[in-house]
Motif scaffolding. Structure first.
Motif, PDB file in Angstrom:
ATOM      1  N   SER A 188       9.414  -1.927  -0.367  1.00 19.65           N
ATOM      2  CA  SER A 188       9.251  -2.342   0.907  1.00 19.65           C
ATOM      3  C   SER A 188       7.864  -3.003   0.971  1.00 19.65           C
ATOM      4  CB  SER A 188       9.093  -1.243   2.071  1.00 19.65           C
ATOM      5  OG  SER A 188       7.935  -0.336   1.600  1.00 19.65           O
ATOM      6  N   ILE A 189       7.371  -3.957   1.980  1.00 21.08           N
ATOM      7  CA  ILE A 189       6.252  -4.725   2.005  1.00 21.08           C
ATOM      8  C   ILE A 189       5.630  -4.251   3.091  1.00 21.08           C
ATOM      9  CG2 ILE A 189       5.359  -6.929   2.663  1.00 21.08           C
ATOM     10  CD1 ILE A 189       7.919  -8.348   1.420  1.00 21.08           C
ATOM     11  N   SER A 190       4.291  -3.892   2.838  1.00 27.28           N
ATOM     12  CA  SER A 190       3.344  -3.293   3.817  1.00 27.28           C
ATOM     13  C   SER A 190       3.108  -4.316   4.715  1.00 27.28           C
ATOM     14  CB  SER A 190       1.915  -2.718   2.983  1.00 27.28           C
ATOM     15  OG  SER A 190       2.557  -1.833   2.144  1.00 27.28           O
ATOM     16  N   SER A 191       2.544  -5.551   4.377  1.00 25.03           N
ATOM     17  CA  SER A 191       2.259  -6.470   5.314  1.00 25.03           C
ATOM     18  C   SER A 191       2.422  -7.832   4.468  1.00 25.03           C
ATOM     19  CB  SER A 191       0.849  -6.212   5.847  1.00 25.03           C
ATOM     20  OG  SER A 191      -0.072  -6.591   4.431  1.00 25.03           O
ATOM     21  N   GLY A 192       2.376  -8.820   5.340  1.00 20.71           N
ATOM     22  CA  GLY A 192       2.732 -10.167   4.934  1.00 20.71           C
ATOM     23  C   GLY A 192       4.027 -10.763   5.038  1.00 20.71           C
ATOM     24  N   THR A 193       4.247 -11.862   4.787  1.00 18.33           N
ATOM     25  CA  THR A 193       5.781 -12.599   4.881  1.00 18.33           C
ATOM     26  C   THR A 193       6.198 -13.124   3.590  1.00 18.33           C
ATOM     27  OG1 THR A 193       4.872 -13.220   7.161  1.00 18.33           O
ATOM     28  CG2 THR A 193       6.856 -14.314   6.129  1.00 18.33           C
ATOM     29  N   VAL A 226       0.705  -1.241   0.020  1.00 23.94           N
ATOM     30  CA  VAL A 226      -0.056   0.253   0.162  1.00 23.94           C
ATOM     31  C   VAL A 226       0.826   1.294  -0.043  1.00 23.94           C
ATOM     32  CG1 VAL A 226      -1.785   0.949   1.161  1.00 23.94           C
ATOM     33  CG2 VAL A 226      -1.753  -1.181   1.146  1.00 23.94           C
ATOM     34  N   TYR A 227       0.663   2.230  -0.922  1.00 23.11           N
ATOM     35  CA  TYR A 227       1.196   3.380  -0.845  1.00 23.11           C
ATOM     36  C   TYR A 227       1.064   4.383  -0.123  1.00 23.11           C
ATOM     37  CZ  TYR A 227       3.658   1.150  -5.160  1.00 23.11           C
ATOM     38  OH  TYR A 227       4.509   0.319  -5.918  1.00 23.11           O
ATOM     39  N   PRO A 228       1.854   5.243   0.277  1.00 21.20           N
ATOM     40  CA  PRO A 228       1.583   6.466   1.022  1.00 21.20           C
ATOM     41  C   PRO A 228       0.004   7.351   0.840  1.00 21.20           C
ATOM     42  CG  PRO A 228       3.857   6.760   0.702  1.00 21.20           C
ATOM     43  CD  PRO A 228       3.168   5.703  -0.113  1.00 21.20           C
ATOM     44  N   ASN A 229      -0.293   7.426  -0.601  1.00 22.86           N
ATOM     45  CA  ASN A 229      -1.434   8.033  -0.949  1.00 22.86           C
ATOM     46  C   ASN A 229      -2.711   6.833  -0.858  1.00 22.86           C
ATOM     47  OD1 ASN A 229      -1.048   6.107  -3.109  1.00 22.86           O
ATOM     48  ND2 ASN A 229      -1.079   7.734  -4.652  1.00 22.86           N
ATOM     49  N   GLY A 230      -2.455   5.829  -0.319  1.00 23.25           N
ATOM     50  CA  GLY A 230      -3.600   4.843  -0.172  1.00 23.25           C
ATOM     51  C   GLY A 230      -3.723   3.832  -1.478  1.00 23.25           C
ATOM     52  N   HIS A 231      -3.035   4.014  -2.382  1.00 15.10           N
ATOM     53  CA  HIS A 231      -3.307   3.091  -3.618  1.00 15.10           C
ATOM     54  C   HIS A 231      -2.712   1.813  -3.322  1.00 15.10           C
ATOM     55  CE1 HIS A 231      -3.053   1.523  -7.479  1.00 15.10           C
ATOM     56  NE2 HIS A 231      -1.660   1.220  -7.504  1.00 15.10           N
ATOM     57  N   GLY A 264       0.726  -4.909 -10.978  1.00 15.46           N
ATOM     58  CA  GLY A 264       1.315  -4.814  -9.874  1.00 15.46           C
ATOM     59  C   GLY A 264       2.446  -6.095 -10.053  1.00 15.46           C
ATOM     60  N   LYS A 265       2.623  -6.670 -11.240  1.00 13.68           N
ATOM     61  CA  LYS A 265       3.657  -7.504 -11.630  1.00 13.68           C
ATOM     62  C   LYS A 265       5.191  -6.983 -11.020  1.00 13.68           C
ATOM     63  CE  LYS A 265       3.839  -6.732 -16.514  1.00 13.68           C
ATOM     64  NZ  LYS A 265       2.626  -5.653 -16.422  1.00 13.68           N
ATOM     65  N   THR A 266       5.456  -5.750 -11.564  1.00 14.22           N
ATOM     66  CA  THR A 266       6.791  -5.481 -11.324  1.00 14.22           C
ATOM     67  C   THR A 266       6.996  -4.981  -9.763  1.00 14.22           C
ATOM     68  OG1 THR A 266       7.077  -4.494 -13.532  1.00 14.22           O
ATOM     69  CG2 THR A 266       8.614  -3.427 -11.828  1.00 14.22           C
ATOM     70  N   THR A 267       5.873  -4.419  -9.191  1.00 11.59           N
ATOM     71  CA  THR A 267       5.845  -4.099  -7.609  1.00 11.59           C
ATOM     72  C   THR A 267       6.254  -5.371  -7.184  1.00 11.59           C
ATOM     73  OG1 THR A 267       4.367  -2.310  -8.003  1.00 11.59           O
ATOM     74  CG2 THR A 267       4.519  -3.322  -5.945  1.00 11.59           C
ATOM     75  N   LEU A 268       5.577  -6.457  -7.386  1.00  9.35           N
ATOM     76  CA  LEU A 268       5.880  -7.751  -6.636  1.00  9.35           C
ATOM     77  C   LEU A 268       7.454  -8.430  -6.791  1.00  9.35           C
ATOM     78  CD1 LEU A 268       4.054  -9.549  -5.098  1.00  9.35           C
ATOM     79  CD2 LEU A 268       3.449 -10.750  -7.158  1.00  9.35           C
ATOM     80  N   LEU A 269       7.690  -7.982  -8.054  1.00 12.57           N
ATOM     81  CA  LEU A 269       9.244  -8.478  -8.273  1.00 12.57           C
ATOM     82  C   LEU A 269      10.076  -7.614  -7.607  1.00 12.57           C
ATOM     83  CD1 LEU A 269      10.639 -10.597 -10.280  1.00 12.57           C
ATOM     84  CD2 LEU A 269      11.407  -8.405 -11.521  1.00 12.57           C
ATOM     85  N   ARG A 270       9.920  -6.451  -7.480  1.00 12.05           N
ATOM     86  CA  ARG A 270      10.739  -5.669  -6.759  1.00 12.05           C
ATOM     87  C   ARG A 270      10.596  -5.592  -5.363  1.00 12.05           C
ATOM     88  NH1 ARG A 270      12.785  -0.864  -8.935  1.00 12.05           N
ATOM     89  NH2 ARG A 270      12.160   0.398  -7.101  1.00 12.05           N
ATOM     90  N   MET A 271       9.422  -6.243  -4.784  1.00 12.41           N
ATOM     91  CA  MET A 271       9.321  -6.522  -3.306  1.00 12.41           C
ATOM     92  C   MET A 271      10.208  -7.823  -3.089  1.00 12.41           C
ATOM     93  SD  MET A 271       5.594  -5.699  -1.982  1.00 12.41           S
ATOM     94  CE  MET A 271       4.764  -6.535  -3.097  1.00 12.41           C
TER      95      MET A 271
END
Length: 363
Positions: free
Chosen positions: A55-60, A12-17, A42-49
């Motif tokens: 950074s990961i907002s939640s989860g493991t 989750v980004y700071p703007n709530g997205h 969200g595919k590249t975001t997932l790869l970058r995590m």
């Protein structure tokens, strides 16, 4: 090599997205898994995590048995290949390949050994003294792959590495990447928006849309049994024909379209599945290769030919049925003239049915 495990990973980004919504799956040791979807899914975001660049907002997130949510990228034992080659123009191929190892304080003998091995695998042995400006696009991409290869990481991460190449070179490099993966057996995560790349490279594919996982399966299972309308329309070229209408049973099953009626000769068992959907809005899916010219007495529909696209080993017929546009994929043959009528039939066992409201597959 290692497994990569995601448990309800969210961004989750700071703007709530919400960039990624509760992604959960495991990449097996030595597997090549593809993340595919349209831009912004969200595919590249997932790869970058996974890489630690986001950074990961939640989860493991685990690589092997280790939780790496807060582990720095350099300590995750991963190597990433970006869309941009990002080669140092003043360095030779050998220097580009070995630079990362030099920064990590590896001995010269070790660097030379790994660089020679990577050059042999990538067929760059004759170009080790060349600089990037003297290389072709495919050779530059192989150097970028080699720079990751010499690291001997547990996990390879590839972010649309072929998108800057022309069509012919993309095909060649797809084969190269598949060959490399078979040879090395390293756990690999590959991001692409190109569904052909996804289908040809992935042992399994994760289909994403709007930050959510839509389906995870092997390429052929995704193609044969899409979980929803998004997957059905996204995978396949040309795309699946989707006809939206009201299911009606009167002297057999029919799909009532706005300006046409389509009789449905159902495969045994399909009728029982559709009983609860009588008089409901559904979407009927038919792959172009399952919609074929037929004799008038055996045809399910009559359509008007609009555009014929011969592409060598097959022909795409662009047709109009009522106010719906449909496509048929046929072998090379004597084609009807544009604006003429054509009778078509389909394989009942290969029909796909979806809930018009939710988009979910009707099983």
């Amino acid at each position: 090599m290692a497994t990569v495990s995601l448990e309800q990973v969210r961004k989750v980004y700071p703007n709530g997205h919400v960039g990624v919504e509760e992604a959960s799956f495991t990449i097996k040791d030595g597997e090549l898994l593809v993340l595919v979807g349209p831009s912004g899914c969200g595919k590249t975001t997932l790869l970058r995590m996974i890489a630690g660049l986001e950074s990961i907002s939640s989860g493991t997130l685990r690589i092997g048995e280790r939780v790496v949510n807060d582990v720095a990228p350099k300590d995750r034992d991963i190597a990433m290949v970006f869309q941009n080659y990002a080669l140092y123009p003043h360095m030779t191929v050998a220097e580009n390949l070995g630079f990362g190892l030099h920064l990590r304080g590896k001995r010269k003998e070790e660097i030379d050994r790994r660089v020679r091995e990577a050059a042999r695998v990538l067929e760059l042995e004759q170009r080790l003294d060349a600089r990037p400006a003297a290389l072709s696009g495919g050779q530059r991409q192989r150097v970028a792959l080699g720079r990751a290869l010499v690291r001997e990481p547990k996990v390879f991460l590839l972010d649309e590495p072929l998108s800057n190449l022309d069509a012919k070179l993309r095909l060649t490099m797809r084969v190269e990447i598949a060959r490399l993966h078979r040879q090395l057996g390293t756990t690999t995560v590959y991001v692409t928006h190109d569904q052909v790349e996804a289908m040809t490279l992935g042992e399994r594919i994760v289909v994403l849309d709007g930050g959510r996982i839509q389906q995870i399966d092997t390429p052929m299972n995704l193609y044969a049994r899409p979980a929803n309308l998004f997957v059905a329309a996204f995978l396949g070229s040309p795309a699946m024909n989707l006809l939206r209408g009201r299911l009606h049973r009167e002297n057999g099953w029919q799909l009532m379209l706005p300006n046409a009626t389509l009789p449905l000769s159902l495969f045994p068992g399909q009728g029982a599945t559709l009983e609860t959907w009588n008089e409901c809005e559904i979407v009927l899916g038919v792959r172009p290769e399952d919609l074929q010219p037929a004799a008038p007495h055996a045809a399910a529909l009559e359509a008007q030919v609009e555009v014929i696209e011969p592409v060598g080993n097959e022909v795409f017929l662009n047709l109009r049925f009522g106010d719906q546009r449909i496509v048929s994929r046929v072998p090379p043959q004597q084609m009807p003239a544009p604006s003429s009528s054509l009778h078509l039939g389909f394989h009942p066992e290969r029909l796909h049915f979806f809930d018009a409201e939710s988009g979910a597959r009707i099983e």
